[in-house]
Design a protein around this motif. Structure first.
Motif, PDB file in Angstrom:
ATOM      1  N   ILE A 253     -23.430  17.225   0.950  1.00 11.08           N
ATOM      2  CA  ILE A 253     -22.240  17.060   0.110  1.00 11.08           C
ATOM      3  C   ILE A 253     -22.482  15.857  -0.792  1.00 11.08           C
ATOM      4  CG2 ILE A 253     -19.758  16.565   0.075  1.00 11.08           C
ATOM      5  CD1 ILE A 253     -19.592  17.789   2.884  1.00 11.08           C
ATOM      6  N   PRO A 254     -22.390  16.007  -2.104  1.00 11.47           N
ATOM      7  CA  PRO A 254     -22.629  14.838  -2.965  1.00 11.47           C
ATOM      8  C   PRO A 254     -21.625  13.730  -2.677  1.00 11.47           C
ATOM      9  CG  PRO A 254     -21.712  16.673  -4.234  1.00 11.47           C
ATOM     10  CD  PRO A 254     -22.040  17.214  -2.885  1.00 11.47           C
ATOM     11  N   SER A 255     -22.138  12.547  -2.390  1.00 11.59           N
ATOM     12  CA  SER A 255     -21.227  11.415  -2.243  1.00 11.59           C
ATOM     13  C   SER A 255     -20.697  11.034  -3.617  1.00 11.59           C
ATOM     14  CB  SER A 255     -21.942  10.231  -1.578  1.00 11.59           C
ATOM     15  OG  SER A 255     -23.052   9.810  -2.348  1.00 11.59           O
ATOM     16  N   MET A 256     -19.812  10.059  -3.645  1.00 13.56           N
ATOM     17  CA  MET A 256     -19.145   9.726  -4.905  1.00 13.56           C
ATOM     18  C   MET A 256     -19.353   8.274  -5.284  1.00 13.56           C
ATOM     19  SD  MET A 256     -15.605  11.898  -4.785  1.00 13.56           S
ATOM     20  CE  MET A 256     -15.397  11.674  -3.026  1.00 13.56           C
ATOM     21  N   VAL A 257     -19.390   8.063  -6.576  1.00 15.96           N
ATOM     22  CA  VAL A 257     -19.382   6.720  -7.133  1.00 15.96           C
ATOM     23  C   VAL A 257     -18.050   6.524  -7.844  1.00 15.96           C
ATOM     24  CG1 VAL A 257     -21.871   6.565  -7.346  1.00 15.96           C
ATOM     25  CG2 VAL A 257     -20.548   7.539  -9.220  1.00 15.96           C
ATOM     26  N   ALA A 258     -17.779   5.292  -8.195  1.00 13.77           N
ATOM     27  CA  ALA A 258     -16.495   4.964  -8.809  1.00 13.77           C
ATOM     28  C   ALA A 258     -16.630   4.853 -10.320  1.00 13.77           C
ATOM     29  CB  ALA A 258     -15.960   3.652  -8.244  1.00 13.77           C
ATOM     30  N   GLY A 259     -15.763   5.536 -11.026  1.00 18.02           N
ATOM     31  CA  GLY A 259     -15.636   5.321 -12.461  1.00 18.02           C
ATOM     32  C   GLY A 259     -14.548   4.290 -12.672  1.00 18.02           C
ATOM     33  N   GLY A 260     -14.913   3.029 -12.514  1.00 19.15           N
ATOM     34  CA  GLY A 260     -13.921   1.964 -12.616  1.00 19.15           C
ATOM     35  C   GLY A 260     -13.337   1.893 -14.014  1.00 19.15           C
ATOM     36  N   GLY A 261     -12.023   1.937 -14.096  1.00 24.65           N
ATOM     37  CA  GLY A 261     -11.366   1.941 -15.398  1.00 24.65           C
ATOM     38  C   GLY A 261     -10.294   0.880 -15.516  1.00 24.65           C
ATOM     39  N   VAL A 262     -10.168   0.332 -16.717  1.00 28.81           N
ATOM     40  CA  VAL A 262      -9.147  -0.677 -17.022  1.00 28.81           C
ATOM     41  C   VAL A 262      -8.309  -0.176 -18.182  1.00 28.81           C
ATOM     42  CG1 VAL A 262      -8.745  -3.052 -17.802  1.00 28.81           C
ATOM     43  CG2 VAL A 262     -10.624  -2.553 -16.213  1.00 28.81           C
ATOM     44  N   SER A 263      -7.010  -0.349 -18.093  1.00 28.02           N
ATOM     45  CA  SER A 263      -6.094   0.005 -19.176  1.00 28.02           C
ATOM     46  C   SER A 263      -5.014  -1.061 -19.266  1.00 28.02           C
ATOM     47  CB  SER A 263      -5.475   1.392 -18.941  1.00 28.02           C
ATOM     48  OG  SER A 263      -4.750   1.414 -17.716  1.00 28.02           O
ATOM     49  N   LEU A 264      -4.277  -1.052 -20.372  1.00 25.07           N
ATOM     50  CA  LEU A 264      -3.254  -2.065 -20.606  1.00 25.07           C
ATOM     51  C   LEU A 264      -1.908  -1.409 -20.908  1.00 25.07           C
ATOM     52  CD1 LEU A 264      -5.192  -4.397 -23.095  1.00 25.07           C
ATOM     53  CD2 LEU A 264      -5.067  -4.615 -20.604  1.00 25.07           C
ATOM     54  N   LEU A 265      -0.853  -2.021 -20.428  1.00 22.11           N
ATOM     55  CA  LEU A 265       0.495  -1.711 -20.895  1.00 22.11           C
ATOM     56  C   LEU A 265       0.890  -2.806 -21.871  1.00 22.11           C
ATOM     57  CD1 LEU A 265       2.511  -0.496 -17.773  1.00 22.11           C
ATOM     58  CD2 LEU A 265       1.472   0.873 -19.580  1.00 22.11           C
ATOM     59  N   VAL A 266       1.242  -2.421 -23.093  1.00 19.20           N
ATOM     60  CA  VAL A 266       1.505  -3.376 -24.164  1.00 19.20           C
ATOM     61  C   VAL A 266       2.893  -3.136 -24.753  1.00 19.20           C
ATOM     62  CG1 VAL A 266       0.774  -4.153 -26.458  1.00 19.20           C
ATOM     63  CG2 VAL A 266      -0.946  -3.546 -24.739  1.00 19.20           C
ATOM     64  N   ARG A 267       3.659  -4.204 -24.876  1.00 19.61           N
ATOM     65  CA  ARG A 267       4.926  -4.110 -25.599  1.00 19.61           C
ATOM     66  C   ARG A 267       4.662  -4.495 -27.050  1.00 19.61           C
ATOM     67  NH1 ARG A 267       9.882  -3.539 -24.177  1.00 19.61           N
ATOM     68  NH2 ARG A 267       9.514  -4.099 -21.991  1.00 19.61           N
ATOM     69  N   LEU A 340       1.843  -6.461 -20.881  1.00 20.86           N
ATOM     70  CA  LEU A 340       2.755  -6.475 -19.742  1.00 20.86           C
ATOM     71  C   LEU A 340       2.027  -6.314 -18.420  1.00 20.86           C
ATOM     72  CD1 LEU A 340       5.633  -4.207 -21.106  1.00 20.86           C
ATOM     73  CD2 LEU A 340       5.414  -6.688 -21.251  1.00 20.86           C
ATOM     74  N   LYS A 341       0.931  -5.547 -18.464  1.00 13.77           N
ATOM     75  CA  LYS A 341       0.228  -5.274 -17.208  1.00 13.77           C
ATOM     76  C   LYS A 341      -1.200  -4.833 -17.502  1.00 13.77           C
ATOM     77  CE  LYS A 341       0.596  -2.579 -12.913  1.00 13.77           C
ATOM     78  NZ  LYS A 341       1.319  -1.480 -12.229  1.00 13.77           N
TER      79      LYS A 341
END
Length: 489
Positions: A253-267, A340-341
């Motif tokens: 079973i193929p193990s998994m790697v992480a697609g680390g992602g960053v996003s912003l909440l902006v006012r 904001l976050k």
């Protein structure tokens, strides 16, 4: 008619001990499956920490993206075309799915955008952005999906700096976006009202007895929850829960790697937000730059993607800087907005790049993960499909190609993977607005080509990894690839 409401179990020791099905993972996929099964009268527990640490769902822009996600490499392979067909099918379910969640929860809306505008601007490279834009149009024509060409200057909210202005734009009226916080409130509310039980805990391991799954053990107090079926929908962590499975099966079973992602909440400074999603085609190993309206003067700005052996929990400064530099492509005055976050999440990426859907090689044990960027959009469809398999009902056999115990699914030749990795790597520099003497980029490109070819040659002569696993050079990832490939000699 609702079942009697059941609140989330703050103290796992107070949870019932026996169920028909246990779903491990309380993100969009796990909760959707739990809800479908509970509606069918199953005794279901969804187990996961309430804070959802490291999960993909909490950081998702949740574009109901289907055609907007199309790339040239996607539609060139049979597996990619099947993923597109899955996305198209999921799109057809979302109107009813969103309405049912509103009716079964306290939310007043699930959707946060009407339609999607795809822009082709001056930041990308022809082999990715222009080719991606053309692939999106071709896929919509193939599926007879309506779209409308726009004059970029007529897009009311868009106001990029001059060097980033769009060259072309089109409006896809059938692709919307989901308000992720609302969705992650609605799903558990609907689930518990349907009779499901939420267990706020971390699963330590799966229990196997007599060659089949009998339940899970919770971390901390060691409590055992019993069930005839256990579905692992815990994203990047799912493969780790297979420790009790025979290694001869688990390693296939193929193990998994992480697609680390960053996003912003902006006012935004002036409170103006678009009505629609505004996005570029997918680019530079990621889902392109996109703005998603969230309401009340707030936009979601996303998203980065870095392939790593382990999930991330914090945002690197470089990732945040990339997003902040991207605002010039959308609206120059966003520089006066307020963050904001900062959202951080981890997309689950199997070593061959394709989802893990179905039996995990042991009776009663199932996988529902590895969906990379498609999980939240496909959640209503996959919930129905996995529920049908668990209940022994008819299902779409086309999806059986993604059964977890499988040889690597190969969608590219070695040369195609190599050139794709090189093209996207060079595009990273363009997206970062690099400034180099004109004779440097060809030299850098050739150096990357030699480096990636060496990695391919050293890794394996029969199997070809996804191109992003060449760019994100990590020994731990390459060792995992070798183990997986060796299991399928």
């Amino acid at each position: 008619m609702f079942h009697s409401p059941v609140s989330a179990t703050a103290d796992p020791s107070q949870a019932p001990a026996t169920f028909d099905t246990i779903v491990v993972g309380n993100g969009g996929l796990g909760l959707s499956l739990g809800l479908v099964l509970a509606r069918r009268g199953q005794r279901v527990a969804v187990v996961g920490e309430a804070s959802r640490p490291l999960a993909a769902s909490v950081a998702a822009g949740a574009m109901n993206g289907c055609f907007g996600e199309v790339t040239p490499t996607l539609v060139r392979s049979e597996y990619g075309r099947l993923k597109l067909a899955m996305d198209v099918r999921a799109t057809s379910l979302w109107d009813q799915w969103a309405q049912s969640l509103i009716e079964e929860s306290d939310e007043t809306r699930i959707r946060s955008a009407t339609g999607t505008i795809v822009i082709l601007n001056t930041i990308g490279v022809p082999g990715i952005d222009s080719a991606g834009y053309a692939a999106i149009r071709q896929a919509m024509q193939d599926y007879k999906e309506p779209y409308e060409d726009l004059e970029p200057e007529d897009i009311e909210w868009l106001a990029p700096e001059p060097k980033s202005r769009p060259l072309k734009a089109m409006f896809i009226p059938g692709e919307h976006a989901v308000d992720t916080p609302a969705l992650l409130r609605a799903l558990p509310a609907a689930f518990t009202r349907a009779g499901g039980v939420l267990v706020d805990a971390h699963v330590d391991r799966v229990v196997l007895e007599g060659g089949r799954t009998t339940g899970v053990v919770l971390r901390g107090d060691g409590k055992v929850l019993s069930a005839d079926n256990v579905v692992l929908a815990a994203g990047v962590s799912s493969h780790e829960l297979l420790s009790a499975v025979d290694p001869e099966i688990r390693d296939k079973i193929p193990s998994m790697v992480a697609g680390g992602g960053v996003s912003l909440l902006v006012r935004t400074e002036n409170g103006l937000i678009p009505d629609s999603v505004i996005r570029t085609p997918n680019r530079a190993f990621a889902c392109g730059l996109h703005v998603v309206p969230r309401g009340d003067g707030v936009i979601y700005l996303g998203a980065t993607n870095e392939v790593l052996p382990k999930p991330i929990s914090t945002a690197a400064i470089g990732e945040v800087n990339l997003l902040l530099s991207g605002i010039r492509q959308m609206r120059a005055d966003l520089v006066n907005g307020h963050i904001l976050k900062i959202n951080v999440g981890n997309r689950p990426i199997p070593l061959d790049g394709y989802p893990l859907l179905g039996p995990a090689g042991v009776d009663g044990l199932w996988l529902m993960t590895g969906t990379y960027r498609d999980g939240l959009h496909q959640s209503p469809m996959l919930a129905e499909e996995i529920a049908a398999r668990v209940l022994g009902e008819p299902h779409d056999t086309d999806l059986d190609v993604f059964t977890p115990v499988r040889p690597p699914l190969q969608s590219m030749t070695r040369e195609e993977a190599l050139e794709t990795a090189v093209t996207h790597t060079m595009a990273v520099g363009v997206e970062h607005d690099w400034h180099l003497p004109e004779d440097f980029p060809p030299l850098i490109e050739e150096q990357f080509r030699r480096s990636f070819r060496q990695v391919l040659d050293e890794m394996d002569h029969d199997f070809v990894p996804p191109p992003e696993l060449l760019f994100f050079v990590e020994d731990e990832i390459h060792d995992a690839l070798r183990r997986y490939y060796d299991a399928h000699r």
